[in-house]
Design an enzyme around this catalytic site. Structure first.
Site, PDB file in Angstrom:
ATOM      1  CB  CYS A 135      -0.817   0.031   1.095  1.00 24.73           C
ATOM      2  SG  CYS A 135      -1.689   1.595   1.786  1.00 24.73           S
ATOM      3  CE1 TYR A 401      10.784 -14.040 -25.370  1.00 22.17           C
ATOM      4  CE2 TYR A 401       9.125 -14.948 -23.972  1.00 22.17           C
ATOM      5  CZ  TYR A 401       9.748 -13.820 -24.450  1.00 22.17           C
ATOM      6  OH  TYR A 401       9.785 -12.340 -23.932  1.00 22.17           O
ATOM      7  CB  THR A 403      10.329 -22.410 -24.662  1.00 19.41           C
ATOM      8  OG1 THR A 403      10.111 -21.178 -23.717  1.00 19.41           O
ATOM      9  CG2 THR A 403      11.392 -22.185 -25.536  1.00 19.41           C
ATOM     10  CB  THR A 412       2.618 -21.457 -25.767  1.00 18.23           C
ATOM     11  OG1 THR A 412       3.041 -20.306 -26.234  1.00 18.23           O
ATOM     12  CG2 THR A 412       3.728 -22.350 -25.532  1.00 18.23           C
ATOM     13  CD  GLU A 477       8.472 -21.276 -19.492  1.00 16.36           C
ATOM     14  OE1 GLU A 477       8.396 -21.939 -20.534  1.00 16.36           O
ATOM     15  OE2 GLU A 477       8.783 -21.936 -18.536  1.00 16.36           O
TER      16      GLU A 477
END
Length: 506
Positions: A135, A401, A403, A412, A477
């Site tokens: 905060c 990428y 991967t 992906t 990732e």
């Protein structure tokens, strides 16, 4: 107008030419201030910019990437490589889109005065004020900018000291943050009605973009475990700005997230290598099933409704008592201190499909899309921001990428779409052309718990949750996952708000 075509470029050592935006020309007065300065890297109170990611991974990425420092020089409002930027720099392509759009919202020509922009950011941060030291870190950053840009210090005493038109934003602020599906054209009409405290539509769109941006950024901050920072210009290394004690945050508590544990569930831990292989196999099988037979519209509608209802049973982190009771006491102190910036501080997220209640109508994305409706409206009322937001949405959605952990040459797309669409599903947004059966196949329960917590209750995110899913995947990732969640949340909020504005106009 072609926004992203310009003649200026900069060539880095051993790298390609990087083209500058036209905004570089317009903001020379800012870049000149930093021209002869080295980029300052903020020093966190704990080791590294993130409590979740090993320091060496982020530091290595920043050390080798000269382009990141250049981007900070060009677009950072603080003039330093802060912890958020350091973690985002694991994906430099996205970072450029993010910094450029944020700089445009805060510093470039727009409907709202500069101090108002930072005050709105302060109001947003207080919506997520139950987050202990975070905060202070986030609010203080905008308190500084608010005052530097000519803001009236008295406004920092609370909402009763600000103009009525800013107070009037509170309702749409809390709805956007927690239940955007409740926003109607009546909320818009109330803000833009004639009178001395009314908002023009361009001003309101600018405010809505800021609100959605910072609500979503809170999800990234907590989902990535961003640490508070030391200030190199302060003698004791860090500061806790206190405007009439408005934020009592323990910056030295070393982020207790590190030691948080989830009792009552181990998230069904299995061997992480077999977990990865199982996910790869499911992706392969789903791709084959797609090619063999496409589900009917009726079946896809049924699967969406099933996923929407099942999201009710995906509990967030607090259900597992992630924090000891003393931590919740600290949260209550903070909430009461910052509540001067918000009304109805107890207002929070509730599931779109609530058990035992009449269902709200599903938002059919095909009826009001970002590409065909939201983009053109926001760009018409707040020039060029639509282009910048669109580039950012497309960048994070298409970023790959190829991967997955140790595997290479992997498509992906299916996984990225499942992550993005699951967030929208929790917000009641349905895509007619998407098979929501894929969500259950690709996102295991521990990941769903993480997604729901980061998106809907970001201040409850723990390191345990972060570590519990995709344990063979790289931290970069997982940061990509957080970027997808952040942008999916922002787009969902914008869709509901812009649809209400469109209905007001028609």
């Amino acid at each position: 107008m072609l926004l992203f075509k310009w003649p200026l470029c900069k060539t880095f050592k051993n790298g390609p030419e990087v083209y500058l935006t036209p905004y570089t020309i317009l903001k020379l007065k800012y870049s000149k201030m930093n021209k002869d300065k080295r980029i300052r890297v903020s020093q966190p109170l704990t080791r590294g910019p993130s409590a979740f990611i090993p320091e060496k991974e982020v530091v290595q990425a920043n050390t080798v990437d000269e382009r990141t420092n250049f981007l900070v020089e060009e677009y950072s409002t603080s003039g330093r490589l802060d912890n958020i930027t350091q973690v985002m720099s694991l994906h430099t392509q996205y970072l450029e889109s993010f910094l450029r759009s944020q700089f445009y919202m805060l510093r470039m020509d727009g409907p709202l005065p500069l101090p108002h922009r930072h005050y709105i950011a302060i109001m947003v941060r207080c919506v997520h004020a139950a987050a202990r030291h975070q905060c202070s870190y986030l609010i203080n950053m905008h308190v500084d900018e608010f005052l530097k840009t000519g803001g009236i210090a008295e406004w920092l005493n609370g909402l009763e000291y600000v103009p009525q038109r800013l107070k009037n934003l509170n309702e749409i602020n809390k709805l956007l943050a927690h239940r955007p599906w409740l926003i109607t054209k009546e909320h818009i009409q109330k803000l833009v009605k004639t009178g001395e405290n009314n908002w023009s539509l361009p001003e309101l769109v600018h405010a809505v973009v800021l609100l959605a941006h910072y609500h979503a950024l809170a999800s990234f901050v907590f989902g990535s475990g961003i640490n508070p920072e030391r200030d190199p210009e302060i003698s004791n290394g860090f500061r806790l700005i206190s405007v009439n004690n408005f934020c009592v945050c323990d910056l030295a508590n070393d982020n207790n997230i590190e030691n948080a544990s989830l009792t009552g569930s181990n998230f069904g831990i299995v061997d992480s290598l077999s977990e990865l292989e199982a996910l790869m196999e499911r992706m392969k099988r789903l791709q084959e099933e797609r090619e063999d037979e496409e589900a009917s519209q009726e079946e896809m509608t049924t699967r969406f409704e099933k996923e929407k209802k099942e999201s009710l049973f995906v509990v967030s982190g607090d259900t597992f008592h992630s924090f000891p009771h003393s931590d919740f006491e600290d949260d209550m102190i903070i909430t009461s201190d910052v509540s001067r910036y918000i009304e109805d501080p107890g207002f929070g997220y509730e599931d779109f499909a609530r058990r035992g209640e009449e269902h709200l109508p599903t938002f059919r994305a095909q009826d009001y899309t970002w590409e065909n409706h939201g983009f053109s409206l926001v760009n018409r009322l707040y020039s060029d921001i639509g282009h910048l937001l669109d580039e950012k949405f497309r960048m994070v959605y298409n970023l790959t990428y190829n991967t997955m952990a140790t595997h290479e040459d992997v498509d992906t797309t299916m996984l990225r779409r499942a992550l993005f669409n699951y967030v929208h599903c929790m917000f009641g947004i349905r895509y007619d052309d998407y098979d929501y059966g894929e969500v259950n196949q690709l996102l295991e329960r521990s990941l769903k718990v993480y997604i729901k917590t980061v998106t809907c209750y970001p201040e409850r995110t723990t390191k345990r949750m972060y570590d519990s899913y995709w344990r063979q995947f790289k931290h970069s990732e997982k940061v990509h996952v957080n970027l997808l969640l952040m942008e999916a949340r922002m787009q969902a909020e914008l869709l509901y708000a812009l649809r209400a504005i469109t209905r007001h106009l028609t």
